[in-house]
Design a protein around this motif. Structure first.
Motif, PDB file in Angstrom:
ATOM      1  N   ALA A   7       0.841  -1.201   0.000  1.00  0.00           N
ATOM      2  CA  ALA A   7       0.000   0.000   0.000  1.00  0.00           C
ATOM      3  C   ALA A   7       0.876   1.252   0.000  1.00  0.00           C
ATOM      4  CB  ALA A   7      -0.920  -0.008   1.217  1.00  0.00           C
ATOM      5  N   ARG A   8       0.264   2.382  -0.308  1.00  0.00           N
ATOM      6  CA  ARG A   8       0.982   3.646  -0.313  1.00  0.00           C
ATOM      7  C   ARG A   8       0.411   4.569   0.759  1.00  0.00           C
ATOM      8  NH1 ARG A   8       0.274   6.459  -5.483  1.00  0.00           N
ATOM      9  NH2 ARG A   8      -1.816   5.583  -5.335  1.00  0.00           N
ATOM     10  N   ALA A   9       1.293   5.253   1.458  1.00  0.00           N
ATOM     11  CA  ALA A   9       0.871   6.211   2.480  1.00  0.00           C
ATOM     12  C   ALA A   9       1.472   7.562   2.165  1.00  0.00           C
ATOM     13  CB  ALA A   9       1.321   5.757   3.866  1.00  0.00           C
ATOM     14  N   ALA A  10       0.684   8.617   2.388  1.00  0.00           N
ATOM     15  CA  ALA A  10       1.180   9.977   2.165  1.00  0.00           C
ATOM     16  C   ALA A  10       2.055  10.390   3.348  1.00  0.00           C
ATOM     17  CB  ALA A  10       0.006  10.940   2.036  1.00  0.00           C
ATOM     18  N   LEU A  11       3.234  10.907   3.053  1.00  0.00           N
ATOM     19  CA  LEU A  11       4.099  11.437   4.108  1.00  0.00           C
ATOM     20  C   LEU A  11       4.226  12.940   3.880  1.00  0.00           C
ATOM     21  CD1 LEU A  11       6.112  11.279   6.477  1.00  0.00           C
ATOM     22  CD2 LEU A  11       7.898  10.800   4.799  1.00  0.00           C
ATOM     23  N   ALA A  12       3.595  13.697   4.767  1.00  0.00           N
ATOM     24  CA  ALA A  12       3.617  15.149   4.612  1.00  0.00           C
ATOM     25  C   ALA A  12       4.875  15.698   5.250  1.00  0.00           C
ATOM     26  CB  ALA A  12       2.377  15.755   5.267  1.00  0.00           C
ATOM     27  N   THR A  13       5.852  16.017   4.441  1.00  0.00           N
ATOM     28  CA  THR A  13       7.094  16.605   4.951  1.00  0.00           C
ATOM     29  C   THR A  13       7.710  17.463   3.873  1.00  0.00           C
ATOM     30  OG1 THR A  13       9.296  16.205   5.851  1.00  0.00           O
ATOM     31  CG2 THR A  13       8.500  14.612   4.257  1.00  0.00           C
ATOM     32  N   MET A  14       8.384  18.522   4.286  1.00  0.00           N
ATOM     33  CA  MET A  14       9.179  19.246   3.301  1.00  0.00           C
ATOM     34  C   MET A  14      10.599  19.385   3.821  1.00  0.00           C
ATOM     35  SD  MET A  14       7.331  22.927   3.774  1.00  0.00           S
ATOM     36  CE  MET A  14       8.750  24.015   3.885  1.00  0.00           C
ATOM     37  N   GLY A  16      12.838  16.655   4.340  1.00  0.00           N
ATOM     38  CA  GLY A  16      13.691  15.483   4.119  1.00  0.00           C
ATOM     39  C   GLY A  16      13.483  14.342   5.093  1.00  0.00           C
ATOM     40  N   LYS A  17      12.325  14.290   5.787  1.00  0.00           N
ATOM     41  CA  LYS A  17      12.128  13.235   6.768  1.00  0.00           C
ATOM     42  C   LYS A  17      11.987  11.855   6.131  1.00  0.00           C
ATOM     43  CE  LYS A  17       9.885  16.230  10.147  1.00  0.00           C
ATOM     44  NZ  LYS A  17       8.553  16.689  10.606  1.00  0.00           N
ATOM     45  N   GLU A  18      11.705  11.808   4.828  1.00  0.00           N
ATOM     46  CA  GLU A  18      11.580  10.508   4.181  1.00  0.00           C
ATOM     47  C   GLU A  18      12.866   9.692   4.317  1.00  0.00           C
ATOM     48  OE1 GLU A  18      11.533  13.362   2.688  1.00  0.00           O
ATOM     49  OE2 GLU A  18      12.929  13.408   0.993  1.00  0.00           O
ATOM     50  N   ARG A  19      13.986  10.389   4.507  1.00  0.00           N
ATOM     51  CA  ARG A  19      15.264   9.675   4.690  1.00  0.00           C
ATOM     52  C   ARG A  19      15.222   8.842   5.964  1.00  0.00           C
ATOM     53  NH1 ARG A  19      18.503  14.713   3.422  1.00  0.00           N
ATOM     54  NH2 ARG A  19      18.917  14.713   5.610  1.00  0.00           N
TER      55      ARG A  19
END
Ligand code: ZN
Ligand code: ZN
Length: 285
Positions: A7-14, A16-19
């Motif tokens: 599944a896909r989840a939205a990650l609201a960040t601007m 660089g927290k996806e790292r």
């Protein structure tokens, strides 16, 4: 837990927290994170103080996750929110509270994880010039960790003067000079930049927090099977080793479900059964 696999989840960040987040969520849940393009999470309150945060950090965190979900049209979403200040039990020590939430709209689930970051570089100084700071920028990790510089008491027309993303001592010195010149008391205010991508110490905390949240989501409730089983509170009252009266130290931990009312009280993970008398309000007043 196979529920969210693929599944896909939205990650609201601007910032660089996806790292920090992508790996634990991929490895433990098979969940892919997607970043909404052009999302301005600073409109919900920014670290440089230009946009004050309304409501508590929980509210800001939930709202951020919902914004990302709306933007991408996904029923799953994630966001994190940090607050920094004095440590709740040790006021002279800086600490950070990091919150993270996972929302599953279809199942009406809201799963939280919290982390008190004792290791943080959160700090500030006021100065007329770089030399006055006597190595403080290095002590808070500059330039690997960012600094934000602005006038301490902005003159008319200098209210928006703000420097960030400074690369080295030379740029820092220039920013302090310009900010001091724009201040009615001739002083610049320097603050540690707490945005995740400019703060490796904070990024490391977020990695720990994300791994804990992913683990919690992957743990089903034994009663109803909903994801998100985990510790919900510590139970105080560890008995004093001398007089056996309850102290404020944790006696046990309560685990709970985010969906049904099932909960369990479990002993402390370290097996400690008695408190040192120094923690007792009677034996050590
Ligand atoms: Zn006692
Ligand atoms: Zn349950």
């Amino acid at each position: 837990m196979e529920r969210y696999f693929g599944a896909r989840a939205a990650l609201a960040t601007m910032h660089g927290k996806e790292r920090a987040f992508a790996r634990p969520f991929g490895a433990l849940l098979g969940l892919e994170l997607e970043l909404p393009a052009g999302l301005d999470t600073d409109q919900l309150g920014s670290f440089d103080g230009r946009v004050p945060r309304t409501g508590g950090p929980e509210q800001a965190c939930r709202r951020k996750a919902q914004l990302g979900m709306e933007r991408l049209g996904l029923p799953l979403g994630l966001a994190s929110e940090g607050s920094f200040g004095a440590h709740p039990s040790l006021p002279f020590l800086a600490a950070g509270l990091e919150l993270m939430v996972f929302l599953d709209q279809e199942r009406s689930l809201e799963i939280w994880e919290r982390l008190i970051a004792r290791r943080t570089n959160f700090d500030h100084r006021s100065a007329t010039a770089l030399a006055e700071l006597e190595g403080w920028p290095q002590r808070v990790g500059f330039p690997a960790h960012g600094l934000i510089v602005r006038p301490e008491q902005p003159c008319t027309g200098a209210q928006d003067l703000l420097f960030k993303d400074l690369a080295d001592q030379q740029q820092l010195a220039g920013a302090i000079g310009a900010a001091a010149a724009g201040s009615s008391n001739g002083r610049a205010l320097l603050e540690t930049d707490m945005r995740a991508h400019r703060n490796p110490t904070r990024m490391a905390c977020l990695r720990t927090l994300a791994a804990r949240l992913a683990r919690r989501i992957s743990t089903p409730c034994l009663a109803c099977g909903a994801p998100g089983w985990g510790r919900v509170e510590v139970v105080p009252g560890l008995p004093c080793g001398w007089c056996s009266r309850p102290t404020s130290l944790a006696r046990a931990e309560r685990f709970g479900c985010v969906s049904c009312s099932h909960s369990e009280v479990r002993p402390r993970p370290d097996g400690l059964a008695e408190a040192e008398p120094q923690h007792c309000p009677l034996c050590n007043p």
